[in-house]
Design an enzyme around this catalytic site. Structure first.
Site, PDB file in Angstrom:
ATOM      1  N   HIS A 195      -0.307 -21.939  39.780  1.00  0.00           N
ATOM      2  CA  HIS A 195       0.547 -22.203  38.611  1.00  0.00           C
ATOM      3  C   HIS A 195       1.872 -21.466  38.733  1.00  0.00           C
ATOM      4  CE1 HIS A 195       0.057 -18.428  36.150  1.00  0.00           C
ATOM      5  NE2 HIS A 195      -1.113 -18.354  36.760  1.00  0.00           N
ATOM      6  N   ASP A 200       1.439 -12.681  39.001  1.00  0.00           N
ATOM      7  CA  ASP A 200       0.859 -13.768  38.195  1.00  0.00           C
ATOM      8  C   ASP A 200       1.968 -14.648  37.636  1.00  0.00           C
ATOM      9  OD1 ASP A 200      -0.816 -15.365  36.743  1.00  0.00           O
ATOM     10  OD2 ASP A 200      -1.383 -13.854  35.283  1.00  0.00           O
ATOM     11  N   GLU A 240      -0.077 -23.156  32.493  1.00  0.00           N
ATOM     12  CA  GLU A 240      -1.352 -22.447  32.678  1.00  0.00           C
ATOM     13  C   GLU A 240      -1.515 -21.350  31.644  1.00  0.00           C
ATOM     14  OE1 GLU A 240      -4.154 -19.384  34.491  1.00  0.00           O
ATOM     15  OE2 GLU A 240      -2.122 -19.192  33.719  1.00  0.00           O
ATOM     16  N   GLU A 241      -0.465 -20.568  31.466  1.00  0.00           N
ATOM     17  CA  GLU A 241      -0.555 -19.429  30.547  1.00  0.00           C
ATOM     18  C   GLU A 241      -0.708 -19.862  29.093  1.00  0.00           C
ATOM     19  OE1 GLU A 241      -1.096 -16.587  31.598  1.00  0.00           O
ATOM     20  OE2 GLU A 241      -0.015 -16.199  33.459  1.00  0.00           O
ATOM     21  N   ASP A 264      -4.509 -17.759  42.274  1.00  0.00           N
ATOM     22  CA  ASP A 264      -3.931 -17.157  41.075  1.00  0.00           C
ATOM     23  C   ASP A 264      -4.003 -15.643  41.218  1.00  0.00           C
ATOM     24  OD1 ASP A 264      -3.087 -16.418  38.569  1.00  0.00           O
ATOM     25  OD2 ASP A 264      -4.380 -17.832  37.504  1.00  0.00           O
TER      26      ASP A 264
END
Length: 200
Positions: A38, A53, A85-86, A113
């Site tokens: 992501h 991240d 994603e988050e 990830d």
């Protein structure tokens, strides 16, 4: 040199686009392997220093695409970058819905990830699968087994220690594919014993 496209998605009040690069298979092009990560990070406003991240996973996909694009493989490989994603796995969820509805024969999903942090001991990478009692576990384990076999075959074990965890960790894009019955794993740094103190 890959065929590249966007996948635009909307989920609730969110919308964005995923990026897909395709390396067509030479023997079984209808069998598809996804290599994913992501692009987004946190927080949703202000500074978002997402070096680990998930700039690290994104770089992993870019490096894989750069190297693997120089070769031919029996199966098709799609290098996919997800957004959202988050906020709730939105990009991968919408993409999983799309390929499931299209009947795509996805045989493996390898999701990266957070792969850059290491503070204790040698580099450790955890490969999270579903639990042993889950019907999808054997497919996930096969993907993890390919990874550990490659580390061994190429003499990388002195510099990388992969650990297979059958614990059904869901909090990344691989779980969107579990929800559709696809085999998938999450590759992540040691998120149990050596968690990144600079996370997000």
């Amino acid at each position: 040199g890959l065929a590249v496209s966007y996948h635009n998605w909307t989920a609730g009040s969110y919308s964005n686009r995923n990026v897909i690069g395709v390396l067509a298979g030479s023997v079984h092009p209808d069998e598809i392997v996804l290599v994913t990560a992501h692009l987004d990070d946190m927080p949703s406003s202000g500074l978002a220093p997402g070096a680990d991240d998930n700039a690290s996973g994104s770089v992993g996909v870019l490096v894989a695409a750069d190297i693997l694009s120089q070769y031919q493989f029996e199966r098709t490989i799609r290098f996919v970058f997800f957004t959202g994603e988050e906020q709730g796995l939105y990009g991968s969820g919408e993409y999983a819905d799309l390929i499931y509805a299209a009947g795509d024969n996805v045989v493996a999903v390898y999701n990266m990830d957070m792969i850059a942090w290491n503070n204790i001991g040698g580099p450790t990478l955890r490969l999270h699968t579903r639990t042993t009692g889950n019907p999808g576990y054997s497919g996930d384990l096969a993907i993890a087994g390919v990874f550990t076999n490659v580390v061994s075959a190429y003499g990388l074990s002195s510099g990388l220690t992969p650990i297979i965890d059958a614990d059904a960790v869901w909090a990344s894009d691989h779980s969107s594919f579990w929800d559709k019955g696809y085999s998938a794993i999450l590759a992540i740094e040691d998120d149990e014993s050596d968690f990144n103190g600079y996370y997000h």
